[in-house]
Design a protein around this motif. Structure first.
Motif, PDB file in Angstrom:
ATOM      1  N   TYR A 136       2.818   2.906 -37.416  1.00 26.58           N
ATOM      2  CA  TYR A 136       3.908   2.409 -38.258  1.00 26.58           C
ATOM      3  C   TYR A 136       5.280   2.738 -37.671  1.00 26.58           C
ATOM      4  N   GLN A 137       5.429   3.931 -37.110  1.00 29.23           N
ATOM      5  CA  GLN A 137       6.722   4.291 -36.528  1.00 29.23           C
ATOM      6  C   GLN A 137       7.027   3.409 -35.331  1.00 29.23           C
ATOM      7  N   TRP A 138       6.002   3.119 -34.529  1.00 29.15           N
ATOM      8  CA  TRP A 138       6.168   2.232 -33.367  1.00 29.15           C
ATOM      9  C   TRP A 138       6.688   0.867 -33.811  1.00 29.15           C
ATOM     10  N   ILE A 139       6.165   0.364 -34.920  1.00 27.74           N
ATOM     11  CA  ILE A 139       6.602  -0.936 -35.430  1.00 27.74           C
ATOM     12  C   ILE A 139       8.042  -0.859 -35.938  1.00 27.74           C
ATOM     13  N   GLU A 140       8.332   0.144 -36.747  1.00 25.74           N
ATOM     14  CA  GLU A 140       9.680   0.278 -37.317  1.00 25.74           C
ATOM     15  C   GLU A 140      10.725   0.442 -36.227  1.00 25.74           C
ATOM     16  N   ASP A 141      10.392   1.169 -35.173  1.00 21.05           N
ATOM     17  CA  ASP A 141      11.348   1.381 -34.077  1.00 21.05           C
ATOM     18  C   ASP A 141      11.701   0.090 -33.354  1.00 21.05           C
ATOM     19  N   LEU A 230       5.766  -4.791 -47.011  1.00 26.12           N
ATOM     20  CA  LEU A 230       4.649  -4.061 -46.409  1.00 26.12           C
ATOM     21  C   LEU A 230       5.051  -2.632 -46.066  1.00 26.12           C
ATOM     22  N   ARG A 231       6.270  -2.454 -45.622  1.00 23.45           N
ATOM     23  CA  ARG A 231       6.777  -1.108 -45.317  1.00 23.45           C
ATOM     24  C   ARG A 231       6.764  -0.237 -46.568  1.00 23.45           C
ATOM     25  N   VAL A 239       7.412   8.236 -41.755  1.00 22.60           N
ATOM     26  CA  VAL A 239       8.001   7.173 -40.946  1.00 22.60           C
ATOM     27  C   VAL A 239       9.509   7.154 -41.182  1.00 22.60           C
ATOM     28  N   THR A 240      10.267   7.273 -40.109  1.00 24.81           N
ATOM     29  CA  THR A 240      11.726   7.238 -40.199  1.00 24.81           C
ATOM     30  C   THR A 240      12.206   5.797 -40.148  1.00 24.81           C
TER      31      THR A 240
END
Length: 259
Positions: A136-141, A230-231, A239-240
């Protein structure tokens, strides 16, 4: 079914080869979802490494049926797979060539068709399958930079480039996350028509634009809203969230809309 008949024939032929440790099958076979449109996912385990020699891979493929064509799977990140087309009957077959040690690393537990000296079952008993889940963090970044990239292409008039990028977002972000929301394995957009709730499927369909600026921007707006939903549903507080990137990109979104 033709898939089962093909696999059984392959088992009969390959079990006679002393270099073959075993043969297994994966994919829809495991979930009893084989139908007339299914391919066959074979896993061929050998004593010697075969995957470093395309000629050897093709030779094995030719030995088990009326081989028409085949190519290795670098485009899907798996050069050990030979993607084959057979005739009589016309059938798509993927053959993964691995050694016994490589058999330990897997995303699912395949069905064993042939197992010399119980070696495959021993591996299954002493190791665990691990399906890759999205980070999830990879996606948000990356997500807001991806949205900005799409806006740049729309702004310049590169509509085809922008249009194609939606497919990437569905494969990498929306398909997997919607599957997880529904309690499924995150298999990109595989079988979303069957496995997602109707509302979620409609949200995914709304990210498919027509070929014009307004439609591209409308679908991108749907994509942003879907991601935020979804987030909120899936991500935890570990998750930041990059609020600054989100704000700046959405301001630019308005700028592109108003041009």
């Amino acid at each position: 079914m033709i898939q089962i008949a093909f696999a059984n024939k392959a088992k009969s032929i390959l079990s006679q080869d002393e270099n073959v440790i075993g043969l297994a099958v994966a994919g829809s076979w495991l979930t009893n979802e084989l139908d007339e449109f299914s391919d066959v996912d074979l896993i061929l385990i050998t004593k010697e490494t075969i995957s470093d020699n395309k000629d050897k891979m093709i030779a094995y493929a030719k030995s088990i049926g009326n081989f028409i064509s085949g190519f290795t799977g670098e485009h899907v990140g798996e050069p050990r797979v030979l993607i084959c087309l057979y005739d009589n009957p016309l059938l798509h077959v993927d053959i993964k060539f691995i050694t016994l040690k490589e058999f330990e690393v897997r995303i699912e537990n395949p069905k064993i068709l042939f197992d010399r000296d119980n070696q495959l079952q021993t591996v299954l008993n002493n190791s665990a399958a691990k399906f890759p889940f999205p980070d999830y963090q990879w996606i948000e970044d990356r997500f807001w930079t991806w949205v900005h990239y799409t806006l740049l292409k729309i702004g310049r008039g590169e509509y085809m480039e922008a249009y194609d990028f939606f497919g990437f977002l569905r494969m990498v972000v929306f398909g997997p996350l919607l599957h997880l929301k529904s309690g499924n394995l995150p298999r990109a957009v595989r079988k979303v028509e069957m496995d997602l709730k109707q509302g979620d499927l409609e949200s995914l369909i709304n990210t498919i634009p027509s070929y014009n600026k307004l439609a591209l921007l409308t679908s991108l707006k749907h994509a942003v809203e879907l991601y935020k939903q979804l987030r909120n549903t899936l991500f935890d507080d570990k998750v930041t969230v990059n609020k600054i990137a989100e704000q700046k990109v959405m301001e630019y979104f308005i700028d592109i809309e108003n041009r």
